[in-house]
Scaffold this active site. Structure first.
Site, PDB file in Angstrom:
ATOM      1  N   PRO A 274       0.905  -1.239  -0.034  1.00 60.37           N
ATOM      2  CA  PRO A 274      -0.163  -0.050   0.053  1.00 60.37           C
ATOM      3  C   PRO A 274       0.722   1.382   0.241  1.00 60.37           C
ATOM      4  O   PRO A 274       1.899   1.105   0.692  1.00 60.37           O
ATOM      5  CB  PRO A 274      -0.754  -0.062   1.352  1.00 60.37           C
ATOM      6  N   ARG A 276      -1.133   4.749  -1.001  1.00 61.50           N
ATOM      7  CA  ARG A 276      -2.051   5.768  -0.791  1.00 61.50           C
ATOM      8  C   ARG A 276      -2.654   5.612   0.581  1.00 61.50           C
ATOM      9  O   ARG A 276      -2.874   6.625   1.384  1.00 61.50           O
ATOM     10  CB  ARG A 276      -3.199   5.589  -1.925  1.00 61.50           C
ATOM     11  N   CYS A 344      -2.836  28.782 -16.671  1.00 63.55           N
ATOM     12  CA  CYS A 344      -3.423  28.999 -17.864  1.00 63.55           C
ATOM     13  C   CYS A 344      -3.935  27.640 -18.947  1.00 63.55           C
ATOM     14  O   CYS A 344      -3.256  27.596 -19.759  1.00 63.55           O
ATOM     15  CB  CYS A 344      -2.500  29.907 -19.078  1.00 63.55           C
TER      16      CYS A 344
END
Length: 416
Positions: A274, A276, A344
């Site tokens: 694992p 996350r 942008c």
């Protein structure tokens, strides 16, 4: 190790006043990483996967303070690049696996040199190859250490197509060719110690979990078929967390039991990796409102964090909970708003159709579950400096990563 703490830390669980203090002291955009929550998440994983080897997928967050915290818990490290491997070794991990995808020559050179470095003789390093070419490249470099094979089992899962790996041809040796490569590795005198596979990232719903169980079942069959004296079978990570407030956390005990059942009887140690799950809810991103612009479609709330600070919403259409930290938020009327960054690009939106107390210029907003793939994926696009990182949960708050400056952006450029 303590197992105290809720199954998942929601954004509302953070101390708003303390987060405002961090924003005042260090400025924004700012990542805040809570090392105590990292420890709690590791403890929860250990309680569920009590017989399995747990490796931390370093790519989720490589900030030194977090790596040191995870290393102190005793987890091993799973690294996808030479840079991650070097960081893990420097942070104190003593067991590491290098599981690269299409590793560049320079990466292989560095990893082989690290494996042969007498000052690192206590480092337990296993290199995982995902192609016969990668094995040959290591052999040419004189590597004679332990090897594992990354398998493509033909089963993938995850929160987005861009992170579904188990059935993508880019990843691993095709399932029906693994036996041939394993025999060649052993016949040439190399120590084949393990197998590895990974379904994908952000496995959370029942369909994903079913795919994960199918992957584990196939890998269990393969481990029994090979019988080459393997030490481990690593079936990947990808355990998801609930990003939306209404989503429930995984039942880790049930996932662990289902994983063991799917693997079946094994003569090797089962392992998971694992990333996350260890760090996601241990981090928040703080950002300041720069502009509030009513439009016919929505109110656009412009903030100083954007897709260069947190890429996941633009990259994966990912949802992150967003709340205001304004002390008088409860006295303001709510509005529906778009939270947009300074880049942008039309994609530079951190949240759409979010209900917030009417924002004002100077408000600090908190973005939840930002500990995984947040700072890690930050960039300098539009020549924007990367944010600072503060570490808490281990004594006084401390700066873990300095904020980049405009001069940092050109520091490596060569004048003509």
């Amino acid at each position: 190790m303590t197992t105290e703490g809720p199954p998942i830390r929601r954004l509302a669980d953070w101390d708003a006043a303390a987060l405002r203090d961090r924003a005042d002291e260090y400025g924004t955009p700012l990542y805040v990483l809570d090392q105590q929550r990292v420890r709690e998440n590791v403890a929860a994983l250990r309680a569920a996967f009590h017989d399995e080897e747990i490796s931390y997928a370093v790519k989720a967050n490589t900030v030194r303070a977090t790596l040191e915290t995870v290393a102190e818990t005793g987890l091993s490290a799973e690294c996808a690049s030479a840079g991650e491997l070097q960081r893990a070794a420097d942070a104190g991990f003593d067991r590491v696996r290098y599981t690269a995808v299409n590793p560049p020559a320079g990466d292989l050179d560095h990893v082989v040199e690290l494996a042969a470095d007498p000052s690192r003789e206590d480092l337990d390093l296993v290199i995982t190859v995902g192609a016969a070419d990668a094995f040959e490249a290591l052999a040419r470099r004189g590597y004679d250490g332990p090897l594992a094979i990354r398998v493509n089992p033909g089963v993938g899962a995850g929160h987005h197509a861009k992170v579904t790996t188990g059935d993508a041809p880019k990843f691993g040796v095709p399932y029906d060719r693994v036996s041939e490569l394993a025999s060649e590795i052993v016949d040439r005198g190399f120590d084949l110690v393990g197998l590895h596979a990974h379904a994908g990232s952000g496995i959370h719903d029942e369909a994903d979990l079913a795919a994960h169980r199918e992957l584990v079942s196939r890998m269990g069959d393969l481990a029994r078929e090979l019988g080459h004296g393997l030490d481990f079978l690593n079936v990947g990570g990808g355990l998801g967390v609930p990003y939306r407030p209404e989503e429930e956390p995984l039942d880790l005990d049930s996932v662990a039991e289902a994983t063991r059942e799917a693997a079946g009887e094994l003569d090797v140690r089962l392992g998971i990796e694992p990333g996350r799950y260890v760090v996601a809810d241990a981090g928040v991103l703080l950002t300041t409102v720069n502009t509030v612009k009513p439009t016919p479609e929505t109110t656009v709330v412009g903030v100083d964090a954007g897709m260069t600070t947190l890429l996941r919403p633009a990259m994966y259409d990912a949802y992150h909970e967003i709340q205001t930290l304004a002390p008088d938020a409860g006295e303001r009327d709510p509005i529906t708003a778009m939270i947009a960054g300074p880049i942008c690009e039309t994609a530079d939106v951190l949240g759409r159709d979010r209900e917030l107390p009417r924002p004002e210029r100077g408000d600090v907003l908190a973005i939840g579950n930002a500990g995984a793939y947040g700072y890690e994926m930050a960039s300098n696009y539009n020549s924007r400096p990367r944010p600072a990182v503060v570490s808490i949960g281990g004594g006084e708050p401390r700066l873990a990563v300095e904020r980049e400056t405009l001069s940092d952006l050109t520091r490596l450029e060569v004048e003509q």
